[in-house]
Motif scaffolding. Structure first.
Motif, PDB file in Angstrom:
ATOM      1  N   SER A  17       0.868  -1.378   0.013  1.00 33.20           N
ATOM      2  CA  SER A  17      -0.127   0.096  -0.080  1.00 33.20           C
ATOM      3  C   SER A  17       0.883   1.285   0.103  1.00 33.20           C
ATOM      4  O   SER A  17       0.344   2.293  -0.337  1.00 33.20           O
ATOM      5  N   ARG A  18       2.176   1.067   0.321  1.00 35.92           N
ATOM      6  CA  ARG A  18       2.985   2.254   0.531  1.00 35.92           C
ATOM      7  C   ARG A  18       3.655   2.426  -0.843  1.00 35.92           C
ATOM      8  O   ARG A  18       4.837   3.096  -0.897  1.00 35.92           O
ATOM      9  N   GLY A  19       3.696   1.422  -1.668  1.00 39.84           N
ATOM     10  CA  GLY A  19       4.517   1.206  -2.803  1.00 39.84           C
ATOM     11  C   GLY A  19       5.848   0.777  -2.654  1.00 39.84           C
ATOM     12  O   GLY A  19       6.653   1.191  -3.605  1.00 39.84           O
ATOM     13  N   TYR A  20       6.154   0.309  -1.740  1.00 47.86           N
ATOM     14  CA  TYR A  20       7.626  -0.113  -1.230  1.00 47.86           C
ATOM     15  C   TYR A  20       7.650  -1.601  -1.905  1.00 47.86           C
ATOM     16  O   TYR A  20       7.184  -2.685  -1.769  1.00 47.86           O
ATOM     17  N   ALA A  21       9.104  -1.682  -2.528  1.00 46.60           N
ATOM     18  CA  ALA A  21       9.552  -2.845  -2.974  1.00 46.60           C
ATOM     19  C   ALA A  21      10.205  -3.548  -1.696  1.00 46.60           C
ATOM     20  O   ALA A  21      10.469  -2.823  -0.697  1.00 46.60           O
ATOM     21  N   LEU A  22      10.554  -4.652  -1.894  1.00 44.18           N
ATOM     22  CA  LEU A  22      11.329  -5.463  -0.598  1.00 44.18           C
ATOM     23  C   LEU A  22      12.495  -4.593  -0.209  1.00 44.18           C
ATOM     24  O   LEU A  22      12.863  -4.351   0.895  1.00 44.18           O
ATOM     25  N   ASP A  23      13.271  -4.303  -1.160  1.00 46.36           N
ATOM     26  CA  ASP A  23      14.595  -3.672  -1.156  1.00 46.36           C
ATOM     27  C   ASP A  23      14.390  -2.422  -0.201  1.00 46.36           C
ATOM     28  O   ASP A  23      15.146  -1.919   0.548  1.00 46.36           O
ATOM     29  N   LYS A  24      13.114  -1.389  -0.584  1.00 48.71           N
ATOM     30  CA  LYS A  24      13.008  -0.491  -0.284  1.00 48.71           C
ATOM     31  C   LYS A  24      12.624  -0.503   1.182  1.00 48.71           C
ATOM     32  O   LYS A  24      13.063   0.149   2.312  1.00 48.71           O
ATOM     33  N   LEU A  25      11.819  -1.525   1.555  1.00 45.00           N
ATOM     34  CA  LEU A  25      11.409  -1.689   2.955  1.00 45.00           C
ATOM     35  C   LEU A  25      12.664  -2.198   3.899  1.00 45.00           C
ATOM     36  O   LEU A  25      12.865  -1.730   4.825  1.00 45.00           O
ATOM     37  N   ALA A  26      13.356  -2.922   3.297  1.00 45.37           N
ATOM     38  CA  ALA A  26      14.662  -3.320   3.808  1.00 45.37           C
ATOM     39  C   ALA A  26      15.600  -2.128   4.252  1.00 45.37           C
ATOM     40  O   ALA A  26      16.147  -1.970   5.385  1.00 45.37           O
ATOM     41  N   GLU A  27      15.740  -1.298   3.195  1.00 45.21           N
ATOM     42  CA  GLU A  27      16.607  -0.004   3.429  1.00 45.21           C
ATOM     43  C   GLU A  27      15.984   0.848   4.412  1.00 45.21           C
ATOM     44  O   GLU A  27      16.555   1.179   5.332  1.00 45.21           O
ATOM     45  N   LEU A  28      14.650   1.035   4.457  1.00 40.85           N
ATOM     46  CA  LEU A  28      13.887   1.656   5.517  1.00 40.85           C
ATOM     47  C   LEU A  28      14.317   1.159   7.019  1.00 40.85           C
ATOM     48  O   LEU A  28      13.905   2.017   8.072  1.00 40.85           O
TER      49      LEU A  28
END
Length: 194
Positions: A17-28
Motif C-alpha cells: 500500500s505504500r508502494g515499497y519493494a522489498l528492497d525499499k522496506l529493507a533500506e528503511l
C-alpha cells in the motif's frame, strides 16, 4: 487467523500500500530483504525487535501489526479474550496479547505482556517515523526499563509514561514471571517535542 499468517499478511499489505519493494522496506527498516521475504511467506516467526523496525518503517505502531484491519466485519466495541491476538516472541519468549477491539476507531491501543524471568528485549529505533506515547503499568512482578540513558525499576502497581523514540530495553531481572499492561497512542495532532 494464525498470528504468523496475520503478521505476514499485514506486513505485505502495508508494504504494498505504500508502494515499497522489498528492497525499499529493507533500506528503511534495517531488516534484510531476505528476512522480510521470509516473514511475508510465513517461513519464519519474526522477533519483537524485527517487528518494531518494520512497523516504524511502515509508519504504524507495533500493536497495529497484530490487528487485521482488512477484515470485512463491522467495528467491534468488545474484544473477547478468546478473540484477542496472542503472539510469542521467539527470541525472548515474552507473550504479547493485543487486548483492544480490532478495527475500533480509538486513539488508544491496549496490550498485555507476560515476560519470562531473566529475559530482555531491545528496541533499537532511535528516531521514529510515528510519534508514539506509551504507558507501562506493572500488574505482577518487576521489570527494568531503560530508555536512552535512564533506567527505571518497576514493581507491581507502578506506571511509567514515555515517548518512544530512543533505544529502549525491557528486562525482567527476577526469577519470576512479570505481567504488565501497555497503553499506546499516536495522536496526529501532537508534534514531536524539541
Amino acid at each position: 487467523m494464525d498470528v504468523d499468517t496475520l503478521l505476514a499478511k499485514r506486513v505485505r499489505e502495508l508494504r504494498k500500500s505504500r508502494g515499497y519493494a522489498l528492497d525499499k522496506l529493507a533500506e528503511l527498516s534495517g531488516v534484510s530483504r531476505s528476512m522480510i521475504s521470509l516473514i511475508e511467506r510465513e517461513e519464519t516467526s519474526p522477533t519483537a525487535a524485527v517487528l518494531n523496525k518494520l512497523a516504524d518503517a511502515l509508519g504504524v505502531t507495533l500493536a497495529s501489526l497484530f490487528s487485521d484491519e482488512s477484515r470485512s466485519v463491522p467495528e467491534q466495541q468488545l474484544a473477547r479474550l478468546s478473540e484477542q491476538q496472542v503472539w510469542k516472541d521467539p527470541a525472548s519468549g515474552y507473550v504479547r496479547r493485543h487486548v483492544s477491539p480490532s478495527g475500533y476507531a480509538s486513539p488508544i491501543e491496549l496490550v498485555e505482556v507476560t515476560f519470562p524471568p531473566g529475559q530482555s528485549v531491545a528496541f533499537e529505533n532511535a528516531l521514529r517515523n510515528v510519534v508514539t506515547y506509551q504507558q507501562v503499568w506493572m500488574l505482577e512482578g518487576e521489570m527494568e526499563i531503560t530508555a536512552g540513558e535512564q533506567t527505571w525499576h518497576l514493581q507491581s502497581g507502578d506506571c511509567l509514561a514515555m515517548e518512544l523514540g530512543q533505544h529502549i530495553v525491557f528486562r525482567n531481572p527476577t526469577r519470576n514471571q512479570a505481567r504488565y499492561a501497555v497503553a499506546l497512542t499516536t495522536p496526529s495532532f501532537i508534534s514531536r517535542r524539541p
